[in-house]
Scaffold this motif. Structure first.
Motif, PDB file in Angstrom:
ATOM      1  N   TYR A  94      -8.573   6.458  -0.588  1.00 55.67           N
ATOM      2  CA  TYR A  94      -7.873   5.256  -1.055  1.00 55.67           C
ATOM      3  C   TYR A  94      -8.171   5.063  -2.533  1.00 55.67           C
ATOM      4  CZ  TYR A  94      -6.892   0.257  -1.619  1.00 55.67           C
ATOM      5  OH  TYR A  94      -6.419  -0.951  -2.060  1.00 55.67           O
ATOM      6  N   ASP A  98      -7.675   2.554  -5.640  1.00 58.68           N
ATOM      7  CA  ASP A  98      -7.261   1.170  -5.946  1.00 58.68           C
ATOM      8  C   ASP A  98      -6.812   1.017  -7.398  1.00 58.68           C
ATOM      9  OD1 ASP A  98      -9.552   1.206  -7.454  1.00 58.68           O
ATOM     10  OD2 ASP A  98     -10.615  -0.325  -6.307  1.00 58.68           O
ATOM     11  N   PHE A 151      -2.991   5.432  -0.838  1.00 55.74           N
ATOM     12  CA  PHE A 151      -3.919   6.209  -0.026  1.00 55.74           C
ATOM     13  C   PHE A 151      -3.214   7.446   0.509  1.00 55.74           C
ATOM     14  CE2 PHE A 151      -2.776   5.326   4.462  1.00 55.74           C
ATOM     15  CZ  PHE A 151      -1.946   4.228   4.321  1.00 55.74           C
ATOM     16  N   LEU A 161       0.862  -1.179   0.000  1.00 55.46           N
ATOM     17  CA  LEU A 161       0.000   0.000   0.000  1.00 55.46           C
ATOM     18  C   LEU A 161       0.900   1.231   0.000  1.00 55.46           C
ATOM     19  CD1 LEU A 161      -2.729  -0.677   2.743  1.00 55.46           C
ATOM     20  CD2 LEU A 161      -3.003  -0.771   0.271  1.00 55.46           C
ATOM     21  N   MET A 221     -10.650   1.631   6.864  1.00 53.93           N
ATOM     22  CA  MET A 221     -10.072   1.217   5.582  1.00 53.93           C
ATOM     23  C   MET A 221      -9.670  -0.257   5.634  1.00 53.93           C
ATOM     24  SD  MET A 221      -6.901   2.790   3.423  1.00 53.93           S
ATOM     25  CE  MET A 221      -5.544   2.262   4.436  1.00 53.93           C
TER      26      MET A 221
END
Ligand code: IMP
Length: 194
Positions: A113, A115, A62, A3, A176
């Motif tokens: 966030y 993706d 994010f 991430l 999240m």
């Protein structure tokens, strides 16, 4: 799963690692700084930043936008927390509250966030009070003047783990994380993997 966390603030990265690391998420700090815009809500700021970063940032990424809202100051500094911190500092807030008895305040964090296809927002909030003097040497920003509900210590008197249990960022990260877990399980179930 990797991430990418878009922030220049190492303290925020440490908070995110503490929470998401043990769950198997690898937090990679990216020093990509979206321009600071003027807007009425943190949601608008976070969404703008995520859209701005879209062409440059590795996905999934994010970012988080947070603010300190003091009730007796009608929510000030709120969306201007970073600017006010740079110009007046937390001592400026204490001066504005001199002689004020009602000292309720809150921190709010909004995570955006991305993706790779869509942007999702997650919120976290913590209520508390503003101290009369700064206390503690940990943390950053307004930490030395904020005591969260349920504690007698300021954020700056806590270690990262304890602060994370109370903090707005901790709560937004938890929201999240819950969503990511559902996504992860769904992906595993379909045999797609990350
Ligand atoms: P930003 O989301 O990094 O722009 O945060 C806005 C401002 O709020 C920062 O300048 C910090 O001073 C303050 N802030 C955000 N989160 C925290 C926190 O957890 N503790 C203390 N101050 C914070």
């Amino acid at each position: 799963m990797k991430l990418h966390f878009l922030t220049g603030n190492k303290n925020k990265v440490i908070e995110a690692e503490k929470r998401l690391g043990p769950l198997g998420f690898d937090i990679i700090q990216e020093n990509l700084q979206p321009p600071e815009i003027q807007a009425d809500t943190l949601e608008e700021v976070a969404l703008f930043s995520a859209k701005w970063a879209e062409p440059y940032a590795k996905k999934p990424f994010f970012l988080e936008d947070s603010g300190f809202f003091v009730d007796s100051l009608n929510g000030f500094p709120g969306v201007y927390s970073a600017y006010v911190f740079r110009t007046l500092g937390y001592m400026g807030i204490l001066r504005l509250l001199e002689g004020v008895e009602k000292r309720c305040a809150r921190f709010v964090a909004i995570i955006a966030y991305h993706d790779g296809e869509v942007i999702r927002m997650f919120r976290g909030e913590v209520l508390g009070t503003v101290t009369r003097e700064p206390r503690g040497g940990n943390g950053f920003g307004y930490d030395p003047i904020f005591i969260p509900e349920g504690s007698s210590r300021t954020f700056a008197e806590m270690d990262t783990e304890e602060k994370g249990r109370f903090s707005h960022r901790g709560k937004a990260l938890e929201n999240m994380e819950r969503w990511l877990k559902i996504g992860y399980e769904e992906t595993e179930r379909k045999g797609l993997g990350f």
